[in-house]
Enzyme design. Structure first.
Site, PDB file in Angstrom:
ATOM      1  N   ASP A  80      43.466  42.450  33.066  1.00 34.30           N
ATOM      2  CA  ASP A  80      44.286  42.686  34.473  1.00 34.30           C
ATOM      3  C   ASP A  80      43.511  41.938  35.296  1.00 34.30           C
ATOM      4  OD1 ASP A  80      45.165  43.671  36.732  1.00 34.30           O
ATOM      5  OD2 ASP A  80      44.806  45.832  36.353  1.00 34.30           O
TER       6      ASP A  80
ATOM      7  N   LYS B 213      47.588  40.439  45.847  1.00 36.30           N
ATOM      8  CA  LYS B 213      46.044  40.292  46.366  1.00 36.30           C
ATOM      9  C   LYS B 213      45.976  38.879  46.326  1.00 36.30           C
ATOM     10  CE  LYS B 213      45.339  44.655  44.867  1.00 36.30           C
ATOM     11  NZ  LYS B 213      45.611  45.599  43.847  1.00 36.30           N
TER      12      LYS B 213
ATOM     13  N   TRP C  31      41.283  51.037  37.983  1.00 35.90           N
ATOM     14  CA  TRP C  31      42.330  50.420  37.284  1.00 35.90           C
ATOM     15  C   TRP C  31      42.134  50.461  35.874  1.00 35.90           C
ATOM     16  CZ3 TRP C  31      45.775  50.830  40.749  1.00 35.90           C
ATOM     17  CH2 TRP C  31      45.603  50.831  41.940  1.00 35.90           C
TER      18      TRP C  31
HETATM   19  C1  LIG Z   1      45.838  46.580  43.136  1.00 33.49           C
HETATM   20  C2  LIG Z   1      45.473  46.758  41.623  1.00 33.49           C
HETATM   21  C3  LIG Z   1      46.407  47.093  40.622  1.00 33.49           C
HETATM   22  C4  LIG Z   1      47.684  47.997  41.027  1.00 33.49           C
HETATM   23  O1  LIG Z   1      48.513  47.105  41.486  1.00 33.49           O
HETATM   24  P1  LIG Z   1      49.985  47.620  41.661  1.00 33.49           P
HETATM   25  O2  LIG Z   1      50.921  46.515  41.973  1.00 33.49           O
HETATM   26  O3  LIG Z   1      50.041  48.495  42.909  1.00 33.49           O
HETATM   27  O4  LIG Z   1      50.327  48.636  40.741  1.00 33.49           O
HETATM   28  C5  LIG Z   1      45.981  46.782  39.180  1.00 33.49           C
HETATM   29  N1  LIG Z   1      45.139  46.504  38.907  1.00 33.49           N
HETATM   30  C6  LIG Z   1      44.055  46.029  39.869  1.00 33.49           C
HETATM   31  C7  LIG Z   1      42.914  44.945  39.472  1.00 33.49           C
HETATM   32  C8  LIG Z   1      44.312  45.960  41.290  1.00 33.49           C
HETATM   33  O5  LIG Z   1      43.441  45.421  42.099  1.00 33.49           O
END
Ligand SMILES: *Cc1c(COP(=O)(O)O)cnc(C)c1O
Length: 360
Positions: A172, A196, A103
């Site tokens: 993030d 998540k 990511w």
């Molecule tokens: C799942 C995830 C993403 C991507 O998320 P999307 O909503 O599918 O774009 C980005 N960063 C992290 C840390 C993730 O776990």
């Protein structure tokens, strides 16, 4: 409650059962108003109240200071990979990134389209099995921000402490937001895809400091400017109503569990049980270095890929779903976000011990 499987999926992930029930009922008939939740106008007073409550609960749980906006955006967490540098860099400005997995790599690729990007640290040549501590990298003082992924969903690593830099932090937190207290005031932007730890797919929560709203270069399109959404309370266009509603219900559930500090205690207990099971035998091997271990995504291997396949398949038959590791590293991964029930971890640990005895 019907018989439910234990869902270890990394995301979309398991949600609290009472939230599913409430949503199922509200979809058909919202608060007995004779109209379904997903039929409501986003500008109706009913939905405006839902969005407001969701925001207030996030603010309360994370103790978001008043000089921050909480936005509900679309395009997934992945759209933040370009929105952040598009709005904060440009004109040769610099951003510093820590590369600790898939990511962050994707975010770095996008950021390079908009600014001068410095990758201050990378754990890529160690298959991303750790995150750095503060002494292992330096941040160029000319940087607008230091970007990092607080929990690396795929590799199962997590910053136990947030980086201690003088530079503004951008993070993030898709896979660990609301799993432990954080000092929001140290961040310029925190963002997370909801699927998540917060709700269903479809909304990305962005927490952004007020003064950053006015930094966007003039050529940034309207929809991609944070200010557009901040000025209209995330109602510039039709927001992802259902996802926002669900996030609100999950926040309400989280508050009833005692809030984030109480949740952190439970999360630690759950993760410790699994790491203990992994460490107690040579049969299981944890992927992450011990001081970088994630409380949310527990990654591990078995002695051979064949045994891993057998483990995942037998686990599925026993009611444990979603244990297959990400295709980029293989192996196994147990994702145990806030809503994952503790008794599911207890049962998986028993299953693992049993499997190791039979096949070790
Ligand atoms: C799942 C995830 C993403 C991507 O998320 P999307 O909503 O599918 O774009 C980005 N960063 C992290 C840390 C993730 O776990």
């Amino acid at each position: 409650m019907p018989e439910r499987i234990y869902n270890f999926s990394p995301g979309p992930a398991t949600l609290p059962y009472p939230v599913l029930q409430e949503a199922a009922s509200d979809i058909v008939n919202f608060h007995d108003k004779g109209i379904g939740l997903i039929e409501l106008s986003h500008r109706s007073k009913e939905f405006m109240a839902v969005a407001e409550e969701t925001e207030l609960l996030i603010r309360e749980l994370l103790q978001v200071p008043d000089n921050y906006k909480v936005l509900f955006l679309q395009g997934g967490a992945s759209s933040q990979f370009f929105m952040i540098p598009m709005n904060l860099l440009g004109n040769g400005k610099k951003g510093t990134y820590i590369n600790t997995g898939t990511w962050s790599k994707k975010a770095i690729k996008e950021a390079k389209l908009f600014g001068d990007i410095d990758v201050a640290y990378s754990s890529e040549n160690a298959t991303f099995n750790h995150v750095p501590n503060d002494e292992e990298y330096t941040v160029d003082s000319a940087s607008e921000y230091l970007y990092f992924v607080s929990n690396n969903t795929i590799y199962g690593t997590q910053f136990a402490r947030m980086p201690n830099a003088d530079t503004m932090l951008v993070s993030d937190m898709s896979s660990d937001i609301l799993s432990r207290p954080v000092d929001v005031s140290r961040f310029g932007i925190i963002f997370a895809g909801a699927q998540k730890n917060m709700g269903p797919a479809g909304v990305t929560v962005v927490i952004i400091r007020d003064d950053l709203l006015d930094r966007s270069p003039v050529d940034v399109p309207t929809m991609l400017r944070y200010k557009t959404h901040a000025d209209k309370g995330s109602m510039f266009n039709t927001p992802p109503c259902f996802a926002i509603y669900c996030v609100g219900r999950v926040m309400n559930w989280l508050r009833k569990q005692g809030g984030i500090a109480a949740m952190e205690t439970i999360n630690r207990r759950k993760a410790e049980m699994l790491y203990k099971a992994i460490d107690s035998t040579d049969f299981f091997r944890g992927h992450a270095k011990k001081d970088s271990r994630s409380l949310m995504n527990i990654t591990f291997n078995l002695p051979t890929p064949e045994l891993e396949a057998q483990f995942i398949s037998e686990a599925a038959t026993a009611g444990f779903d979603g244990l297959k590791g990400h295709r980029s590293i293989g192996g196994c991964r147990a994702s145990i976000y806030n809503a994952f029930p503790e008794e599911g971890v207890v049962k998986l640990v028993d299953f693992m011990a049993d499997f190791a005895k039979k096949n070790g």
